[in-house]
Write a protein that holds these residues in place. Structure first.
Motif, PDB file in Angstrom:
ATOM      1  N   VAL A   2     -18.915  -0.886   0.739  1.00 53.62           N
ATOM      2  CA  VAL A   2     -17.857  -1.566   1.487  1.00 53.62           C
ATOM      3  C   VAL A   2     -18.094  -3.061   1.678  1.00 53.62           C
ATOM      4  O   VAL A   2     -17.179  -3.860   1.477  1.00 53.62           O
ATOM      5  CB  VAL A   2     -17.666  -0.890   2.858  1.00 53.62           C
ATOM      6  CG1 VAL A   2     -16.822  -1.753   3.768  1.00 53.62           C
ATOM      7  CG2 VAL A   2     -17.006   0.449   2.665  1.00 53.62           C
ATOM      8  N   ASP A  10     -13.645  -1.040  -5.271  1.00 53.05           N
ATOM      9  CA  ASP A  10     -14.039   0.051  -6.172  1.00 53.05           C
ATOM     10  C   ASP A  10     -13.334   0.009  -7.524  1.00 53.05           C
ATOM     11  O   ASP A  10     -13.866   0.521  -8.509  1.00 53.05           O
ATOM     12  CB  ASP A  10     -13.718   1.416  -5.530  1.00 53.05           C
ATOM     13  CG  ASP A  10     -14.690   1.781  -4.418  1.00 53.05           C
ATOM     14  OD1 ASP A  10     -15.521   0.929  -4.057  1.00 53.05           O
ATOM     15  OD2 ASP A  10     -14.592   2.911  -3.910  1.00 53.05           O
ATOM     16  N   ASP A  18       0.844  -1.210   0.000  1.00 49.33           N
ATOM     17  CA  ASP A  18       0.000   0.000   0.000  1.00 49.33           C
ATOM     18  C   ASP A  18       0.867   1.241   0.000  1.00 49.33           C
ATOM     19  O   ASP A  18       1.747   1.393   0.850  1.00 49.33           O
ATOM     20  CB  ASP A  18      -0.980   0.013   1.182  1.00 49.33           C
ATOM     21  CG  ASP A  18      -2.116   1.006   0.926  1.00 49.33           C
ATOM     22  OD1 ASP A  18      -1.823   2.194   0.643  1.00 49.33           O
ATOM     23  OD2 ASP A  18      -3.285   0.597   0.971  1.00 49.33           O
TER      24      ASP A  18
HETATM   25  C1  LIG Z   1     -17.815  10.254   1.131  1.00 50.64           C
HETATM   26  C2  LIG Z   1     -17.996   8.776   0.961  1.00 50.64           C
HETATM   27  C3  LIG Z   1     -18.889   8.091   1.772  1.00 50.64           C
HETATM   28  C4  LIG Z   1     -19.055   6.726   1.630  1.00 50.64           C
HETATM   29  N1  LIG Z   1     -19.958   6.096   2.442  1.00 50.64           N
HETATM   30  C5  LIG Z   1     -20.161   4.777   2.302  1.00 50.64           C
HETATM   31  C6  LIG Z   1     -21.078   4.102   3.154  1.00 50.64           C
HETATM   32  O1  LIG Z   1     -21.713   4.708   4.017  1.00 50.64           O
HETATM   33  N2  LIG Z   1     -21.234   2.763   2.998  1.00 50.64           N
HETATM   34  C7  LIG Z   1     -20.562   2.063   2.028  1.00 50.64           C
HETATM   35  O2  LIG Z   1     -20.764   0.861   1.910  1.00 50.64           O
HETATM   36  N3  LIG Z   1     -19.675   2.680   1.215  1.00 50.64           N
HETATM   37  C8  LIG Z   1     -19.448   4.011   1.331  1.00 50.64           C
HETATM   38  N4  LIG Z   1     -18.531   4.626   0.535  1.00 50.64           N
HETATM   39  C9  LIG Z   1     -17.772   3.816  -0.460  1.00 50.64           C
HETATM   40  C10 LIG Z   1     -16.652   3.014   0.233  1.00 50.64           C
HETATM   41  O3  LIG Z   1     -15.887   3.883   1.040  1.00 50.64           O
HETATM   42  C11 LIG Z   1     -15.786   2.314  -0.807  1.00 50.64           C
HETATM   43  O4  LIG Z   1     -16.608   1.507  -1.627  1.00 50.64           O
HETATM   44  C12 LIG Z   1     -14.721   1.396  -0.161  1.00 50.64           C
HETATM   45  O5  LIG Z   1     -14.041   2.059   0.854  1.00 50.64           O
HETATM   46  C13 LIG Z   1     -13.755   0.905  -1.241  1.00 50.64           C
HETATM   47  O6  LIG Z   1     -12.785   0.056  -0.664  1.00 50.64           O
HETATM   48  P1  LIG Z   1     -11.569  -0.475  -1.542  1.00 50.64           P
HETATM   49  O7  LIG Z   1     -10.859  -1.486  -0.717  1.00 50.64           O
HETATM   50  O8  LIG Z   1     -12.030  -0.855  -2.886  1.00 50.64           O
HETATM   51  O9  LIG Z   1     -10.623   0.798  -1.778  1.00 50.64           O
HETATM   52  P2  LIG Z   1      -9.828   1.732  -0.759  1.00 50.64           P
HETATM   53  O10 LIG Z   1     -10.321   1.639   0.616  1.00 50.64           O
HETATM   54  O11 LIG Z   1      -9.811   3.086  -1.420  1.00 50.64           O
HETATM   55  O12 LIG Z   1      -8.355   1.134  -0.754  1.00 50.64           O
HETATM   56  C14 LIG Z   1      -7.481   1.288  -1.837  1.00 50.64           C
HETATM   57  C15 LIG Z   1      -6.048   1.291  -1.302  1.00 50.64           C
HETATM   58  O13 LIG Z   1      -5.179   1.102  -2.410  1.00 50.64           O
HETATM   59  C16 LIG Z   1      -4.006   1.876  -2.205  1.00 50.64           C
HETATM   60  N5  LIG Z   1      -3.384   2.051  -3.528  1.00 50.64           N
HETATM   61  C17 LIG Z   1      -3.909   2.655  -4.606  1.00 50.64           C
HETATM   62  N6  LIG Z   1      -3.066   2.544  -5.664  1.00 50.64           N
HETATM   63  C18 LIG Z   1      -1.992   1.842  -5.228  1.00 50.64           C
HETATM   64  C19 LIG Z   1      -0.794   1.376  -5.851  1.00 50.64           C
HETATM   65  N7  LIG Z   1      -0.535   1.586  -7.141  1.00 50.64           N
HETATM   66  N8  LIG Z   1       0.101   0.696  -5.096  1.00 50.64           N
HETATM   67  C20 LIG Z   1      -0.132   0.449  -3.776  1.00 50.64           C
HETATM   68  N9  LIG Z   1      -1.260   0.860  -3.152  1.00 50.64           N
HETATM   69  C21 LIG Z   1      -2.178   1.533  -3.877  1.00 50.64           C
HETATM   70  C22 LIG Z   1      -4.526   3.153  -1.564  1.00 50.64           C
HETATM   71  O14 LIG Z   1      -3.497   3.780  -0.834  1.00 50.64           O
HETATM   72  C23 LIG Z   1      -5.645   2.616  -0.655  1.00 50.64           C
HETATM   73  O15 LIG Z   1      -5.192   2.378   0.661  1.00 50.64           O
HETATM   74  C24 LIG Z   1     -18.312   6.007   0.660  1.00 50.64           C
HETATM   75  C25 LIG Z   1     -17.401   6.679  -0.168  1.00 50.64           C
HETATM   76  C26 LIG Z   1     -17.244   8.044  -0.019  1.00 50.64           C
HETATM   77  C27 LIG Z   1     -16.252   8.758  -0.901  1.00 50.64           C
END
Ligand SMILES: Cc1cc2nc3c(=O)[nH]c(=O)nc-3n(C[C@H](O)[C@H](O)[C@H](O)COP(=O)(O)OP(=O)(O)OC[C@H]3O[C@@H](n4cnc5c(N)ncnc54)[C@H](O)[C@@H]3O)c2cc1C
Length: 462
Positions: free
Chosen positions: A316, A308, A34
């Motif tokens: 989430v 995402d 990360d």
């Molecule tokens: C304002 C807001 C409110 C929300 N509220 C809700 C809610 O109430 N309920 C709900 O279900 N969802 C909600 N969501 C959506 C939810 O937050 C996301 O769907 C979820 O957090 C996505 O998780 P993820 O693991 O896909 O990505 P992330 O949690 O974004 O993790 C991605 C990780 O990848 C790392 N990364 C990126 N590129 C690289 C690379 N090249 N090399 C190494 N590391 C890298 C980043 O540093 C990050 O830590 C909300 C979103 C927003 C913006």
């Protein structure tokens, strides 16, 4: 640090962390890479948790300001933005520190760097170290998108990150967009005392959710004083010294609104452009979204993706399910089940909240699935009347033969909690008759669900 693993996860947010946890528990040699300055992922740092902390403060404020309705004198209830900000920071810091402890548990290696592919079995870190793995998970999340709206790129605008980090009360904000994040943050701003105008391209707010449900949210917003303008075409955006103005076409006329700040809440895009996916042969859609099959495998079968960056939802619990599924599938576990689209659960944390689960009317019609439905309004329900929470309704869909629950739609007070009355019955393929065999306490908000259930039980043969 090893240079070779069974399973390497790129991105340690909700999807990546949970995938690594499961893969390690299956005895695989695992690393998470990360590159973030602060670990924790979007949900904890800039998504669900900070937004829901602030929305809850705004709801408490709204209740205090509605004291008269309840026979109370609550003089001068107002937002202390700095205190709210500090409370949010403290809560988020607690969640983040817990996640960091989990990431550093020692069950897997944690590598703090950005990563990109050099070939289908190798990634390169920021310091040029090469890490090889038998299987990968790409879970790099999403970032705010800046759509090609005239003038937006050259204007100064806020994103959700800025609103979630406010320690002062803006006088006025124009919100561009009418999706979930736009609606939640618009209501938060309005409730803390900001003048808010939502400008949305589509004909309605929350366009991916049922028409009738989004109309209830719009009515509640307008009753609270939010200006909602939908069905617009933005012509231009211009930032001045102390104001940003947006000109747009709406109902055949050119109109203009100006505010102290502009919030770009028109959506997010997959965070995949820096991964050199081509070097690994991983295919994406034009938007950059990684294409996966039902086991979360990309076009390169030993490279998985979750969360995402592959979608199709930015939710989430789905990111977590996808990550866990990928971890198990990549370990060769048999008898797995893909994520069921017919169990999709979505919650919007506006007030009234909006929540849907399972099949929606639109899908049932499109798929020609026979269904019956029944609806009951909150303004005719004892508990919601005494709570002065009368916006909205509960609607249930069931199979006419036997009454199996197919889906439900709730708009109203705490709909995000109430919808969970349906999660277990749907997972267990229960019928309306079975749900009615359960006890329902009086007087509760949940009790409202029994009224449409009873109507459906009469219509559906047992
Ligand atoms: C304002 C807001 C409110 C929300 N509220 C809700 C809610 O109430 N309920 C709900 O279900 N969802 C909600 N969501 C959506 C939810 O937050 C996301 O769907 C979820 O957090 C996505 O998780 P993820 O693991 O896909 O990505 P992330 O949690 O974004 O993790 C991605 C990780 O990848 C790392 N990364 C990126 N590129 C690289 C690379 N090249 N090399 C190494 N590391 C890298 C980043 O540093 C990050 O830590 C909300 C979103 C927003 C913006």
């Amino acid at each position: 640090m090893r240079r070779s693993y069974d399973f390497v996860v790129i991105g340690g947010g909700s999807a990546g962390f949970n995938a690594a946890r499961v893969a390690a528990s299956l005895g695989r040699r695992v690393a998470i890479i990360d590159g973030a300055r602060q670990l924790g992922g979007l949900c904890i740092l800039r998504g669900c948790m900070p937004s829901k902390t602030l929305l809850y403060s705004a709801e408490v404020l709204h209740l205090a300001q509605s004291g008269k309705e309840f026979g109370l004198n609550v003089a001068g209830a107002s937002a202390n933005m700095r205190s709210m900000h500090l409370r949010k920071r403290r809560i988020v810091a607690e969640f983040a520190s817990h996640r960091v402890k989990q990431l550093k548990s020692g069950d897997f290696d944690l590598i703090r760097s950005h990563a990109r592919f050099s070939d289908a079995h190798t990634v390169i870190l920021g310091d040029d170290t090469r890490i090889r793995a038998a299987t990968f998970l790409i879970s790099t999340g999403s970032r705010v998108s800046i759509p090609g709206v005239p003038g937006l790129g050259a204007s100064s605008f806020w994103t959700s990150d800025d609103v979630l980090d406010l320690s002062f009360r803006p006088r006025s904000v124009i919100v561009l967009g009418g999706g979930i994040v736009a609606c939640e943050l618009a209501q938060f701003l309005n409730r803390v005392g900001t003048r808010v105008c939502i400008i949305q391209r589509s004909r309605r707010l929350l366009r991916h959710l049922p028409v009738r449900a989004s109309a209830v949210v719009r009515r509640a917003f307008e009753d609270e004083g939010i200006e909602v303008i939908t069905g617009t075409k933005i012509l231009g955006i211009r930032s001045g010294a102390d104001k940003t103005s947006v000109s747009f076409r709406s109902k055949g006329k050119t109109r203009r609104r100006a505010a102290e700040h502009l919030l770009n809440a028109m959506g997010r895009e997959p965070n995949t452009s820096g991964l050199s996916l081509r070097s690994a042969g991983v295919r994406t859609e034009a938007s950059g979204r990684i294409i996966t099959n039902r086991w979360q495998q990309t076009s390169v079968p030993h490279i998985y993706s979750a969360g995402d960056c592959c979608g199709p939802h930015e939710i989430v619990h789905i990111a977590v399910q996808q990550g866990e599924l990928a971890a198990r599938h990549s370990a060769g576990i048999k008898g797995l089940r893909p994520i069921e689209e017919s169990m999709l659960l979505v919650v919007v944390f506006t007030d009234p909240q909006l929540a849907v689960i399972g099949w929606r009317e639109r899908d049932l019609v499109k798929k020609r699935i026979n269904f019956i439905s029944a609806t009951y309004p909150f303004d005719d329900h004892g508990k919601s009347i005494l709570m002065n929470a009368t916006y909205g309704y509960v609607r249930i869909f069931a199979d006419p033969r036997g009454g199996r629950i197919l889906g439900a739609e709730i708009v109203g007070k705490d709909a995000g909690e109430l919808i969970h009355c349906f999660t277990t019955p749907l997972a267990m393929r229960a019928t309306v008759h079975e749900m009615l065999r359960a006890p329902w306490y009086h007087p509760t908000l949940s009790e409202i669900i029994t009224y449409p259930l009873e109507e459906l039980a009469e219509k559906a043969r047992d």
